[in-house]
Scaffold this motif. Sequence first.
Motif, mmCIF file in Angstrom:
data_model
loop_
_atom_site.group_PDB
_atom_site.id
_atom_site.type_symbol
_atom_site.label_atom_id
_atom_site.label_comp_id
_atom_site.label_asym_id
_atom_site.label_seq_id
_atom_site.Cartn_x
_atom_site.Cartn_y
_atom_site.Cartn_z
ATOM 1 N N UNK A 37 5.494 39.996 31.920
ATOM 2 C CA UNK A 37 4.545 39.358 32.841
ATOM 3 C C UNK A 37 3.721 38.258 32.185
ATOM 4 N N UNK A 38 3.437 37.210 32.968
ATOM 5 C CA UNK A 38 2.561 36.120 32.540
ATOM 6 C C UNK A 38 1.648 35.753 33.707
ATOM 7 N N UNK A 39 0.335 35.757 33.477
ATOM 8 C CA UNK A 39 -0.573 35.162 34.450
ATOM 9 C C UNK A 39 -0.348 33.661 34.433
ATOM 10 N N UNK A 40 -0.166 33.070 35.614
ATOM 11 C CA UNK A 40 0.104 31.631 35.656
ATOM 12 C C UNK A 40 -0.860 30.967 36.632
ATOM 13 N N UNK A 41 -1.889 30.368 36.060
ATOM 14 C CA UNK A 41 -2.902 29.649 36.807
ATOM 15 C C UNK A 41 -3.595 28.744 35.796
ATOM 16 N N UNK A 42 -4.348 27.785 36.266
ATOM 17 C CA UNK A 42 -4.991 26.862 35.336
ATOM 18 C C UNK A 42 -6.033 27.586 34.485
ATOM 19 N N UNK A 43 -6.343 27.045 33.309
ATOM 20 C CA UNK A 43 -7.345 27.678 32.456
ATOM 21 C C UNK A 43 -8.715 27.668 33.128
ATOM 22 N N UNK A 44 -9.577 28.616 32.790
ATOM 23 C CA UNK A 44 -10.953 28.585 33.323
ATOM 24 C C UNK A 44 -11.614 27.247 33.017
ATOM 25 N N UNK A 45 -12.291 26.687 34.007
ATOM 26 C CA UNK A 45 -12.951 25.410 33.815
ATOM 27 C C UNK A 45 -12.054 24.200 34.011
ATOM 28 N N UNK A 46 -10.804 24.397 34.436
ATOM 29 C CA UNK A 46 -9.893 23.264 34.641
ATOM 30 C C UNK A 46 -10.482 22.269 35.630
ATOM 31 N N UNK A 47 -11.121 22.787 36.689
ATOM 32 C CA UNK A 47 -11.818 21.923 37.630
ATOM 33 C C UNK A 47 -12.877 22.745 38.342
ATOM 34 N N UNK A 48 -13.627 22.107 39.216
ATOM 35 C CA UNK A 48 -14.672 22.771 39.983
ATOM 36 C C UNK A 48 -14.472 22.478 41.469
ATOM 37 N N UNK A 49 -15.207 23.210 42.295
ATOM 38 C CA UNK A 49 -15.136 22.958 43.728
ATOM 39 C C UNK A 49 -15.573 21.533 44.033
ATOM 40 N N UNK A 50 -16.594 21.061 43.336
ATOM 41 C CA UNK A 50 -17.063 19.701 43.563
ATOM 42 C C UNK A 50 -16.032 18.660 43.183
ATOM 43 N N UNK A 51 -15.397 18.849 42.041
ATOM 44 C CA UNK A 51 -14.387 17.888 41.596
ATOM 45 C C UNK A 51 -13.199 17.866 42.554
ATOM 46 N N UNK A 77 -1.703 19.619 35.244
ATOM 47 C CA UNK A 77 -2.092 18.237 35.506
ATOM 48 C C UNK A 77 -3.508 18.197 36.079
ATOM 49 N N UNK A 78 -4.182 17.052 35.994
ATOM 50 C CA UNK A 78 -5.551 16.941 36.528
ATOM 51 C C UNK A 78 -5.598 17.214 38.031
ATOM 52 N N UNK A 79 -6.735 17.744 38.467
ATOM 53 C CA UNK A 79 -6.899 18.034 39.885
ATOM 54 C C UNK A 79 -6.732 16.788 40.736
ATOM 55 N N UNK A 80 -7.218 15.650 40.245
ATOM 56 C CA UNK A 80 -7.110 14.410 41.021
ATOM 57 C C UNK A 80 -5.656 14.047 41.299
ATOM 58 N N UNK A 81 -4.772 14.340 40.367
ATOM 59 C CA UNK A 81 -3.354 14.039 40.565
ATOM 60 C C UNK A 81 -2.747 14.960 41.623
ATOM 61 N N UNK A 82 -3.086 16.244 41.554
ATOM 62 C CA UNK A 82 -2.596 17.185 42.562
ATOM 63 C C UNK A 82 -3.054 16.780 43.951
ATOM 64 N N UNK A 83 -4.328 16.416 44.069
ATOM 65 C CA UNK A 83 -4.882 16.031 45.371
ATOM 66 C C UNK A 83 -4.221 14.760 45.891
ATOM 67 N N UNK A 84 -4.131 13.742 45.046
ATOM 68 C CA UNK A 84 -3.552 12.462 45.475
ATOM 69 C C UNK A 84 -2.091 12.625 45.888
ATOM 70 N N UNK A 85 -1.329 13.395 45.120
ATOM 71 C CA UNK A 85 0.089 13.578 45.441
ATOM 72 C C UNK A 85 0.267 14.396 46.719
ATOM 73 N N UNK A 86 -0.622 15.362 46.944
ATOM 74 C CA UNK A 86 -0.540 16.148 48.178
ATOM 75 C C UNK A 86 -0.860 15.288 49.391
ATOM 76 N N UNK A 87 -1.852 14.414 49.246
ATOM 77 C CA UNK A 87 -2.189 13.501 50.343
ATOM 78 C C UNK A 87 -1.036 12.537 50.619
ATOM 79 N N UNK A 88 -0.415 12.038 49.575
ATOM 80 C CA UNK A 88 0.727 11.137 49.768
ATOM 81 C C UNK A 88 1.863 11.860 50.479
ATOM 82 N N UNK A 89 2.112 13.111 50.100
ATOM 83 C CA UNK A 89 3.159 13.886 50.772
ATOM 84 C C UNK A 89 2.810 14.115 52.237
ATOM 85 N N UNK A 90 1.549 14.477 52.515
ATOM 86 C CA UNK A 90 1.145 14.705 53.905
ATOM 87 C C UNK A 90 1.363 13.456 54.749
#
Length: 355
Positions: free
Chosen positions: A236-250, A313-326
Amino acid sequence: MRLLILGGTEFVGRAVAEAALARGWEVTVFHRGRHEPPAGARSLIGDRTAPGGLAALTAAANPDTNPGATPDATLDANLDGNPGGKFTWDVVVDTWSAAPSVVRDAARLLADRADRFVYVSSRSVYAWPPAAGLAEDGPLTEGSPDAGEVPYGEAKRGGELAAVEAFGPDRTLLVRAGLIIGPYENVGRLPWWLGRIARGGPVLAPGPRALPIQYIDGRDLAEWTLDAAEAGLSGPFNLVSPPGHTTMGELLDACVRATGSDAELRWTDPETLLAAGVEPWSDLPVWIPPGELYDAMHTADVSKALSAGLRCRPAAETVADTWAWLRSIGGTAPQRPDRPPLGLAPEREAALLSE
């Protein structure tokens, strides 16, 4: 590498398929035919929940004894690159999240047809309440590989047990994902925020603004999973970003930037939201106020996965790519039929903002 994905046409499975194809792997997707498979993947059609629904897998693995039975005539038992090899596939990836008996049946069938089995599980397999900073050796919930429809955590634990029972611990990789977002998301968390912020105006933003959150971009999950499978990792491996990777505000600030809207984030403290009856996670997706549930979802110990090469990857990249896909699909994300729609209705949000 010869990869079989049980699924492979939506969200996480599709991200895995596309990542493998980009590496030049031979990719076969076994699916129900409701969605187009990624370009370049071989397609096997079947419903694993129906009697005889796995027949296409048997035919694909034994084409010499099943002439004409393979949906893709170019697929043979060794994919040309492994003449006389022991296994049809090097790796199987399964993302199933319902009845564990469905994982059991597929894993048993494939145990002598594939070298390794990867089950995309969940951190929901840990016994409730999971302690803050919980690692892979934490106590687990009950589960059975023979179970039918059971609660999500039990289903994922039963799926883990089914995979290990069929393939053995040394041939099984358990990917215990946390919150998954990114392009192809069909649950409605990040897509809801992007759609809401794109409409502009005052937006009810759940605080604290600096609250750290953990998630995994589906594409980062895919890349790590393929690397781990190729390296022969197991367990087993926990797979999620490290603590502090981003915040709700970011995260929400990135949504404002990506959509280019005039949205005004109205940050509101958790106590006010809870007193007004706002449901964390469902009314305002991703957000969970500090407390027991927050500790369970957003404080995982991922040091084991980081040591095994996890990169997020940075949160901004995930958000931007998701918006482009949408935008590429008309602005409306697909919705899984087994998950309820998420997010506050506009009229309720307006009422809360007026208060």
